[in-house]
Design a protein around this motif. Sequence first.
Motif, PDB file in Angstrom:
ATOM      1  N   ASN A 100       0.799  -1.231   0.000  1.00 58.02           N
ATOM      2  CA  ASN A 100       0.000   0.000   0.000  1.00 58.02           C
ATOM      3  C   ASN A 100       0.831   1.280   0.000  1.00 58.02           C
ATOM      4  O   ASN A 100       0.289   2.350  -0.281  1.00 58.02           O
ATOM      5  N   VAL A 101       2.118   1.190   0.292  1.00 57.65           N
ATOM      6  CA  VAL A 101       2.952   2.410   0.231  1.00 57.65           C
ATOM      7  C   VAL A 101       3.060   2.911  -1.211  1.00 57.65           C
ATOM      8  O   VAL A 101       3.519   4.028  -1.450  1.00 57.65           O
ATOM      9  N   SER A 111       1.100   7.238  -1.476  1.00 53.22           N
ATOM     10  CA  SER A 111      -0.126   6.504  -1.184  1.00 53.22           C
ATOM     11  C   SER A 111      -1.336   7.428  -1.105  1.00 53.22           C
ATOM     12  O   SER A 111      -1.228   8.560  -0.640  1.00 53.22           O
ATOM     13  N   GLU A 112      -2.477   6.882  -1.536  1.00 52.27           N
ATOM     14  CA  GLU A 112      -3.751   7.610  -1.417  1.00 52.27           C
ATOM     15  C   GLU A 112      -4.541   7.130  -0.201  1.00 52.27           C
ATOM     16  O   GLU A 112      -5.507   7.755   0.197  1.00 52.27           O
ATOM     17  N   SER A 113      -4.120   6.014   0.388  1.00 52.58           N
ATOM     18  CA  SER A 113      -4.867   5.461   1.529  1.00 52.58           C
ATOM     19  C   SER A 113      -4.236   5.875   2.851  1.00 52.58           C
ATOM     20  O   SER A 113      -3.034   6.116   2.929  1.00 52.58           O
ATOM     21  N   LEU A 124       0.406   5.764   6.630  1.00 51.89           N
ATOM     22  CA  LEU A 124       0.968   5.374   7.937  1.00 51.89           C
ATOM     23  C   LEU A 124       2.263   4.594   7.737  1.00 51.89           C
ATOM     24  O   LEU A 124       3.293   4.881   8.373  1.00 51.89           O
ATOM     25  N   LYS A 125       2.228   3.599   6.844  1.00 52.93           N
ATOM     26  CA  LYS A 125       3.418   2.771   6.597  1.00 52.93           C
ATOM     27  C   LYS A 125       4.565   3.629   6.044  1.00 52.93           C
ATOM     28  O   LYS A 125       5.722   3.447   6.438  1.00 52.93           O
ATOM     29  N   ILE A 126       4.243   4.576   5.157  1.00 49.75           N
ATOM     30  CA  ILE A 126       5.278   5.470   4.601  1.00 49.75           C
ATOM     31  C   ILE A 126       5.909   6.303   5.713  1.00 49.75           C
ATOM     32  O   ILE A 126       7.126   6.473   5.761  1.00 49.75           O
ATOM     33  N   ARG A 127       5.062   6.814   6.611  1.00 44.58           N
ATOM     34  CA  ARG A 127       5.580   7.657   7.694  1.00 44.58           C
ATOM     35  C   ARG A 127       6.570   6.889   8.582  1.00 44.58           C
ATOM     36  O   ARG A 127       7.625   7.405   8.946  1.00 44.58           O
TER      37      ARG A 127
END
Length: 273
Positions: free
Chosen positions: A104-105, A122-124, A129-132
């Motif tokens: 999802n990233v 990401s748009e989700s 969250l995972k990117i952060r």
Amino acid sequence: MKVKKILILGGSGFIGNAIYKELCPYFKTYATYNSARRSSEKNQQFIKYNMEEDDIYNILENIKPQIIISAVRGNFAAQIQAHQHIVEYLEENNCRLLFISSANVFDAYSKYPSYENDKTLSESIYGRLKIRIENMLLRLPPEKMAILRVPMVFGNTSTRVKDIKNSILNNESIDVFPNLVMNVTNDDKLTQQIHYLINRNKSGIFHLGCKDLVHHEDFIKEVIDRIGTFNPIYKRNFTTNNERYMAVLPKTNKLPKNLQFTYQDIIDHHFII
């Protein structure tokens, strides 16, 4: 040789528990749990941890792991704070983190599969969250962390497969996405790959899915054929008229041949109702 001490965050979840079972015979393995599994409560290696109330730093100080594996789920703000504390611990101690991230990233890029060094977008909310958390880890010395990006995970005890089985038994429709092109994994393959990364002290970014791609609808239909002879009701969802990719493929950090697999290997892995 001194046996490595490993702490798995999220050990009562589907992925966390599978990792615990894989590593437990080989390492001094601890895990946190929040959902009340009786087996977790009785197991001396399991530590109660409520991410919204407890400070992970105290558990880390107590156990002093050489490796932390983060497979934790739950409140997003609490996840961010917990990982900030883990990063502080990593900076001060001889320890490294394996972070279970997600395909999802890349969910804002839908035209191609994604590789390890591609830019994340990401748009989700989940993807962001995972990117952060990934970005927090990328500021650490490289040898301190590994980011493990994972596609959809299947397995007999996974929520996805349980939901499919319940829908069949209750004569409810099963969602399929005909235009979604993806890769997949299961709990067994994923935990074997993680075991290898620990044994070889690997760091960096890894894409841990099958090496080929499949349409979501075709994959789900094949899984159901493997479960048994049914006439399921499919609800076909078209989010776009074009093919949309949600796939993480390795290019720079490929694993050995014996740890590579196809989506057919996942289907052949005994789905039983």
